[in-house]
Design an enzyme around this catalytic site. Sequence first.
Site, short mmCIF file in Angstrom:
data_model
loop_
_atom_site.label_atom_id
_atom_site.label_comp_id
_atom_site.label_asym_id
_atom_site.label_seq_id
_atom_site.Cartn_x
_atom_site.Cartn_y
_atom_site.Cartn_z
N HIS A 17 -2.48 8.55 5.08
CA HIS A 17 -2.53 6.89 4.65
C HIS A 17 -3.81 6.55 5.19
O HIS A 17 -4.74 5.67 4.54
CB HIS A 17 -1.65 6.18 5.43
CG HIS A 17 -1.64 4.61 4.91
ND1 HIS A 17 -1.48 4.97 3.94
CD2 HIS A 17 -1.75 3.67 5.60
CE1 HIS A 17 -1.77 3.08 3.28
NE2 HIS A 17 -2.25 2.76 4.04
N CYS A 59 0.75 -1.45 0.34
CA CYS A 59 -0.16 -0.14 0.00
C CYS A 59 0.96 1.71 -0.16
O CYS A 59 0.14 2.39 -0.41
CB CYS A 59 -1.04 -0.21 0.97
SG CYS A 59 -1.52 -1.60 1.40
N HIS A 91 -9.73 2.18 -0.17
CA HIS A 91 -7.90 2.01 -0.27
C HIS A 91 -7.12 1.63 -0.81
O HIS A 91 -7.71 0.37 -1.56
CB HIS A 91 -7.71 1.72 0.85
CG HIS A 91 -6.57 0.89 0.74
ND1 HIS A 91 -5.19 1.63 0.44
CD2 HIS A 91 -5.50 1.14 1.95
CE1 HIS A 91 -4.21 1.70 0.95
NE2 HIS A 91 -4.50 0.84 2.79
#
Lengths: 383, 334, 89
Positions: free
Chosen positions: A272, A138, A309
């Site tokens: 994030h 990620c 995400h």
Amino acid sequence: MTPVLITGAGAVSCLGVGVPAMWKALCAAPEIRPRPAADPGARMRLPLIHPAPAEPGTDGRATRLALTAAREAIVDAGLTSSECARAPVVLGTGGGNADHWERPLAAARPAPPGFTVAAALATAIGSGAGATCVSNACAAGGFALAIAADLIRTGEAEVVVAGGAEAYSRVALACFNRMGAVDARACRPFHRDRAGTVFGEGAAVFVLETADHARRRGVRHAYARLAGSGWSCDAHHLTAPEPAGSQIRRAMTDALDEAGATTGTVGCVVPHGTGTRLNDVVESQALGAVFGDHAAHLPVYSLKALIGHTAGAAGALGALAAALMLDHGTVPPNAPLGPEQDPHCPVNLPQGPSQPLTGRHILVNAFAFGGNNVSLVLEGSAA
Amino acid sequence: MRADTLVVTGIGVVSPWGNDPAKLDLRTPADADEDWFDVVSELGPRGYKYVPPGCRYLIAATRRALRDAGDAVTRIPEPRRGMAVGTENGIAGLIDAMDETVTTAGADRLSPATAPYFSVNTLAGRVAMEHGIKGWNLTLTSPRAAGLQALQAGSRAYAAGRCDLLLAGSTEAALPSHHSGHSASDAGAAVLVLEPRAAAAARGAALHGTCATATFFLAPLLASGTPAPDALRTTAEALARVTPARHRNIHPPVRLIAEPSPVATRLLSQLRTLGLRTDFLPAGSGTLLPVLHIAHGLTAPGPPHIVATASPDGTCALTAVHPQPPTDPTLETR
Amino acid sequence: MTPHHTAIDIEELRATIAETLELDPEEVTDDARFVEDLGADSLLALEMQVVLEEDYGVHLTEDDLRRTTTLRAAHALLVARTTQGGTVS
């Protein structure tokens, strides 16, 4: 230090195709619910995803998303074929073309290699200067941009095509299900009741170049500068963040230092913030530690609440949101959280109308499994 | 940007050809499936039950490299240690097995303790945990070239001031048995420890040599068809980047490690056109074999040589290997 | 291991849990706490849940998991579930 300009951008996500569509949606902040994946093999409790419109073709899905974004970025920047030929490609993707390398439901189908996304981009734009596929989960897209900036600063390249792309991965989503890390309702970063994340598909690709190179080819518009990056690794746990957040703090402060930014010059943070319980708390506390008194008023723009995400694309899409904010001088509204914001995540999430951006820097965070962290600082190009 | 060169002070290898980098007979075929890796003797009696092979190999090769490098790692503060790893198929077998579980019994039957390894960067992430590598951790996945690109990206991060000690290498595990590339699977890991020449000298470390990497791209569509006038220049420039000006007349020999493809054919002919004696060796499925050749090449004094690779998708990389000490005194880097 | 127990052998259970946590059976004492004393993290706790469900043919909830902190607790839970006629896989 050589300034690195962002002179072209392209994007695709659940908000649609194209940078203008993305900015319009950011400003409108619609409520978008995830959908069950269109995959008969998805035997899991919460097969949720924010799908993005992938162009048709035989390439893997992540490649097709990346190509859509890359073509837009090249046209946007006005790069000629001879300029493209000298532009290395650096592309972040956590799972690559998962639809190719996961076991095909049709057993006879061949399984071509999965991590060919950067090479496919290099072929499509006619680059001779190299293709690097970065797969720090990620944080991959954030690392790809940071590497691209280093390529320019070390003098290896004058212009780079870089970004991130991620498509649905059955195995990734199944593993998140198994680890209890998927929220049944939506991606709700910093929400009191958040119960995990929800993945989204997407890609963002940039043209990055030196100011000299941009001047020589008569560039009139740059979205922003990629002014600094900070890298770190928790070296703590494969999935859980280090509770004290010491390494994510270092990534942020290193990025600010490299950019010549101070906490007072930062006008917004794209965190994030995934909606995972502990991660959001640790990042909130780290932001408090880095920004001190400034933290309470510093606008935080929670992109994942809108698009999910996007994993290996998340750092690049976050950087694009930051570049657009700097270009427009505006911070778009967050998806409404109201009184349901987690008191343990005391970040400032402006809701309601867009507000003017104050400060010439924006910090973007991308953290990942394996404790891999990268922070980027973008600077307004007019500054 | 920092100008001090990185030197290799540690080499660690685990492979079907054995674990001694000096004794790798890489030209003979080796079976990735053979039971060549002994978890208990390499890693210890417990703690690795849920760790997939690609990660076990990397843990073992890293330990070997750090042992070889003496006290390199303990001298450097944790936030100044960096690691870059290339892998293409490091988790391919695991993903395949997980996918079988998901599409049949369902995700509830996945092993939770193994679940994190669906993400390829956890292989290096696990190693970072063991050695306090908190500077940064990069995982690169470009087919064939990612091992060399790990050396390149790691060296660039050092040059940009992001670490004072670099671990770089590759890890691969066998492809699933029903996969067409299975019989040619790369398996094992190779890790190099690199540090600034001055730091190595200051602690009196034994040097293995240096390596410099460049990447470039030969589009597969052009590779065998119409001439691409710039392609030869691209390759020549990549060679120039890894060869100091004073070495230009040496024409180091090249080992091109690739499976037959239009890209490999074109690169081979370009290297020969540029006057370089080039051996063509078959690649395995993965990114490891070129790094094993580098590791092996650094173990014995000898002339500089180049290890190159080309993926059918167009990604090309080459690494100039300078074993220590150089046989020709004019090569001394002063 | 057969999934059709009605009486749960605590030694068999000890061996299963030891294998799951990569420990020697002697280390898994009746009252050693999996997390605090034996170093299991949340993923290993989940792993144990999956293993017990498969081996003993029961369904365990998250609440069960939270209460299953020791071998003794796990044994009591499994005895209760299997004598209640919990689902047999």
